[in-house]
Enzyme design. Sequence first.
Site, mmCIF file in Angstrom:
data_model
loop_
_atom_site.group_PDB
_atom_site.id
_atom_site.type_symbol
_atom_site.label_atom_id
_atom_site.label_comp_id
_atom_site.label_asym_id
_atom_site.label_seq_id
_atom_site.Cartn_x
_atom_site.Cartn_y
_atom_site.Cartn_z
ATOM 1 N N GLU A 1 0.882 -1.173 0.000
ATOM 2 C CA GLU A 1 0.000 0.000 0.000
ATOM 3 C C GLU A 1 0.914 1.216 0.000
ATOM 4 O OE1 GLU A 1 -3.328 0.105 -0.036
ATOM 5 O OE2 GLU A 1 -3.708 -2.038 0.104
ATOM 6 N N CYS B 1 -2.256 9.661 2.545
ATOM 7 C CA CYS B 1 -1.820 9.076 1.275
ATOM 8 C C CYS B 1 -2.821 9.302 0.148
ATOM 9 C CB CYS B 1 -1.573 7.582 1.451
ATOM 10 S SG CYS B 1 -3.011 6.726 2.078
#
Length: 453
Positions: A210, A244
């Site tokens: 991720e 993010c």
Amino acid sequence: MDPLEDTLRRLREAFGSGRTRPAEFRAAQLQGLGRFLKDNRQLLLDALAQDLGKSNFEAEVSEIAISQSEVDLALRNLQTWMKDEKVSKNLATQLDSAFIRKEPFGLVLIVAPWNYPLNLTLVPLVGAIAAGNCVVLKPSEISKSVEKVLAEVLPRYLDQSCLAVALGGPAETARLLEHRFDYIFFTGSPRVGKIVMAAAAKHLTPVTLELGGKNPCYVDDDCDPQTVANRVTWFRYFNAGQTCVAPDYVLCSPETRERLLPALQNAITRFYGDDPQGSPNLGRIISQKHFKRLQGLLGCGRVAIGGQSDESELYIAPTVLVDVQETEPVMQEEIFGPILPLVTVRSLDEAIDFINRREKPLALYAFSNSSQVVQRVLAQTSSGGFCGNDGFMHMTLASLPFGGVGASGMGRYHGKFSFDTFSHHRACLLRSPGMEKINDLRYPPYSPRNLRV
Ligand code: NAD
């Protein structure tokens, strides 16, 4: 014996004993996780405030509540998720039983970053536990207060023969990665993602990565600038921009830029007051190193809004930059802070081309009153996730997979996707020991008769 090796051996033995496999055990661990969140709510809020200056609201919605809802969802669905999945059969297997069994991988490693230090350790942990694995959890060493709570308090709520919390930074993580795990789930930067993947390759360990990157946000001329500005301001400066999936830069026409600027100023003042430094709703930069990096980015282009910083408080004002060059660092690296460049393009085609010339982002946003425009951006680009007319709301749905594509990562999780990620999908066919006559058709010596099978 080396304490790390001893811990890993203990975890492997626990997995080998079969203890983590029954649904009752998994449910008890998930309940323990839920109790950890409830009993230690204030401790966690304080730790998140110490590490990131997180307001209680942001800490609740983006760390505690989201982790709790994943625990609750897994508890409600555990029995169903664990069931063998029947699959369709062909003529030759009509009388047999064909199914997919979801079995735990074994010993899994979860490595987390510092920006949502609770969410990004616990949400994967829910999936790993629900799927019946033993876990080594490696929180970020940079979010120190949360790391301490995870190391000292969390294990009291879980079976310690099945979970270990590993501490340390790059050197300690590198040592961990020398060992064989059955699955590695990593959240962090693309740079470290490559290190993790290379280490995993040595043992042929599957990985979920991720990662981050630069998330574009297209704003069409056909929009209400204040509505767009409210939404963009909220999700760009949430957690002081250290998200993010935050929009990294806005792409719009020069005319829309002129309409957006006063609207952004208006939203920033409304949300954080005339002096954002005094606002309890704006977080702080995690460390001096990141503060210095962001301070450097303030020198790119021209500051249109904000631009102030205060090292003693690791404070950077909500900032909007204009006239930035593509070659400047602010357009080359992931910003990961409260700075938003507005980049002008002459058309939607040029915006799409700009996006497609770069690495595939983790998230992509398009704002327009025209659904055709939103649909065009969606159809002609690629990204981990997409949200039309808002920020990272798509990731609040556990029914949607969360993950990147290309340089923004591989694999997916949240809700049932987490359970599936941490499960090996074993292909099973149980045949009858009888009815051997039918099989005669496939055995040599071959003749045209065989082809009728
Ligand atoms: P990072 O990659 O520096 O660190 C992540 C983890 O890796 C930490 O636990 C750290 O201890 C460890 N680590 C660091 N250097 C290492 C090395 N050389 N060898 C082995 N392990 C090492 O990331 P970060 O600064 O903590 O987090 C920010 C990054 O994470 C950003 O790029 C952001 O976009 C990304 N991120 C992605 C997601 C997502 O869900 N895709 C979520 C949050 C953050």
